[in-house]
Design a protein around this motif. Structure first.
Motif, mmCIF file in Angstrom:
data_model
loop_
_atom_site.group_PDB
_atom_site.id
_atom_site.type_symbol
_atom_site.label_atom_id
_atom_site.label_comp_id
_atom_site.label_asym_id
_atom_site.label_seq_id
_atom_site.Cartn_x
_atom_site.Cartn_y
_atom_site.Cartn_z
ATOM 1 N N SER A 3 30.576 43.331 36.045
ATOM 2 C CA SER A 3 30.703 42.535 37.261
ATOM 3 C C SER A 3 30.558 41.056 36.951
ATOM 4 C CB SER A 3 29.669 42.981 38.292
ATOM 5 O OG SER A 3 28.383 42.565 37.906
ATOM 6 N N GLU A 15 33.506 40.156 41.466
ATOM 7 C CA GLU A 15 34.572 40.989 40.935
ATOM 8 C C GLU A 15 33.933 42.109 40.130
ATOM 9 O OE1 GLU A 15 38.309 38.433 40.071
ATOM 10 O OE2 GLU A 15 37.732 39.491 38.248
ATOM 11 N N ARG A 76 39.611 47.637 39.737
ATOM 12 C CA ARG A 76 38.934 46.420 40.186
ATOM 13 C C ARG A 76 38.684 46.426 41.694
ATOM 14 N NH1 ARG A 76 41.295 40.576 38.807
ATOM 15 N NH2 ARG A 76 43.123 41.681 39.500
ATOM 16 N N THR A 78 36.991 43.611 44.684
ATOM 17 C CA THR A 78 36.477 42.269 44.935
ATOM 18 C C THR A 78 35.711 42.268 46.252
ATOM 19 O OG1 THR A 78 38.444 41.426 43.857
ATOM 20 C CG2 THR A 78 37.111 39.827 45.020
ATOM 21 N N TYR B 151 42.119 33.555 44.167
ATOM 22 C CA TYR B 151 42.268 34.321 42.936
ATOM 23 C C TYR B 151 43.569 35.113 42.970
ATOM 24 C CZ TYR B 151 40.275 38.244 45.616
ATOM 25 O OH TYR B 151 40.026 39.196 46.552
ATOM 26 N N SER B 208 39.126 34.086 48.781
ATOM 27 C CA SER B 208 37.914 34.886 48.670
ATOM 28 C C SER B 208 37.283 35.127 50.040
ATOM 29 C CB SER B 208 36.914 34.181 47.765
ATOM 30 O OG SER B 208 36.580 32.921 48.307
#
Lengths: 220, 227
Positions: A3, A15, A76, A78, B151, B208
């Protein structure tokens, strides 16, 4: 599990690379993006009764999301909190830590999330009447509005109300006036929290209640 | 045209150096500082590319009706751009492709880039994103902004992005609204609600943070608006 916390102090996000059969439990609506083949399940956090307590006492959501990787590859995920600010990762090794309402973001399996009465002092100090308790072994991600300052305390220190984000069990809170009667009411600090004991405390550099009281007079 | 970002990702500003003869097209209100000798013109459209109709469409997309054009005619100059929300900016170099941009994320582009409004179907009514998207195509740099850090995600197959987190994506990708995980009930209870599932091969840029979630975290403490 790997992470990384990215985005700096202003806009931190987490992440996480989930390996096969690994899982992460995150607060509701914390997912910002994820691999399409991760499994997501809404779960009552820590059983029905505990979840109800968490919902009504610390204002956390009734359900948390359980993200698990049932594929063979690395996937993954987020995660992000609602407010701009810093996020920290805490490694618990059969330990307990207290978080303010709303600070919890996510944890690995092996960490139990519960609720505990924080006392009336905490409530008057605008830190909530109850606090979130994380305990066990694993990682916990938590965050706040603004950047986070970490201090190892042995003795006592003073923190402005609504700025304390997290603290270890060896810490106790007391309420007091910031200075004399005059400076407390005209100096804008009012009440402050006297934090005493031995352990770690985490302070946020901004507070949502500060933002609100700045915004309100400016609204049309 | 040289583009450079400063103070990322918290309070990003873009500095654009223009060579003689170059023109930058920016969203109205984005300029925070510029060289004194630059020519500025305001229009509802790119010169010779569509007209009022495109401007009206842009208005639907939640963008400003007007665009500002900054031109360095004989002498080089620079323009600084900022955005209303705190957050990151990014640059993308278009090379005869099309980039689909969440309306509101557009800041500026080279004059020769074409700005159009795209329709992504009725799914956008539900997605929490706006109904219309900007379609930037042609050749040249594009500057976008976001709430929070930006991102990129390289999609090859399928990837899920929560609604409210999309900044832009390559036209080679398509998305549909769906549930997070296998069950609808779970997706609703878990607070994720509808999510966007991207398919194809390309890049999607995500922000984000979600402005709506931030709003919810303190909105109820704000005093009610006077009618």
């Amino acid at each position: 599990m790997k992470s990384v916390i990215k985005g700096g102090d202003a806009f931190a996000f987490v992440e996480i690379e989930l390996e096969k059969d690994e899982a992460v439990i995150a607060e509701s609506d914390a997912m910002s993006s994820m691999a399409a083949d991760l499994d997501v399940q809404a779960r009552l956090n820590g059983g029905f009764f505990a979840a109800i307590l968490r919902r009504f006492l610390v204002g956390e959501t009734l359900f948390v999301n359980y993200f698990s990787n049932n594929t063979v590859g690395t996937k993954r995920l987020t995660l992000v909190q609602a407010t701009p600010g810093s996020v920290r990762c805490l490694e618990l090794k059969r330990e307990t830590f207290y978080l303010q309402p709303g600070a919890f973001l996510a944890c690995t399996e092996g960490v139990t999330v519960g609720v505990k009465f924080a006392g009336f002092v905490s409530w008057i100090a605008r830190e909530g009447l109850f606090k979130t308790v994380v305990s066990g072994t694993g990682k916990v991600w938590y965050g706040a509005y603004g950047a986070l300052l970490e201090r190892d305390l042995d003795g006592e220190t003073i923190v402005d109300t609504s700025h304390l984000v997290a603290y270890s069990p060896g810490i106790s809170l007391k309420l007091q006036l910031a200075g004399g009667i005059f400076s407390s009411f005209f100096g804008g600090e009012g009440l402050v929290t006297r934090v005493t004991g031995k352990g770690k405390i985490v302070i946020q550099t901004r507070s949502l209640s500060g933002l609100v009281s700045w915004l309100n007079p400016k609204l049309p | 045209m040289q583009i450079e970002f400063m103070h990322q990702p918290g309070n990003t500003a873009a500095r654009i150096a223009l060579r003689p003869g170059e023109t930058l097209t920016a969203e109205a209100g984005a300029m925070i500082a510029m060289s004194g000798h630059l020519g500025v013109s305001t229009s509802t459209h790119k010169k010779g590319k569509g007209g009022l109709l495109k401007a009206a469409k842009r208005l639907f997309a939640g963008e400003s009706f007007f665009l500002n054009h900054f031109s360095a005619e004989r002498e080089a100059g620079e323009v600084w751009l900022g955005s209303a929300l705190a957050g990151d900016m990014m640059q993308y170099e278009l090379d005869r492709q099309t980039l689909i941009v969440e309306s509101g994320a557009f800041v500026a582009c080279a004059h020769q880039v074409d700005i159009d409004v795209g329709w992504q179907g009725f799914k956008n009514l539900l997605s929490g994103e706006s109904l219309f998207w900007l379609k930037l195509s042609g050749q040249g740099p594009v500057i976008l902004n976001a709430f929070g850090s930006i991102y990129p995600i390289e999609v090859d197959g399928e990837y899920i992005v929560d609604t409210g987190h999309i900044v832009a994506f390559n036209e080679t990708l398509d998305f549909s609204l769906t549930k997070a995980g296998k069950s609808w009930v779970s997706s609703m209870l878990g607070g994720e609600g509808l999510v966007c599932k991207f398919r194809g091969r390309g890049t999607v840029w995500c922000q984000s943070h979600n402005p709506k979630s931030f709003g919810k975290s303190f909105g109820s403490s704000l005093k009610p608006r006077r009618a």
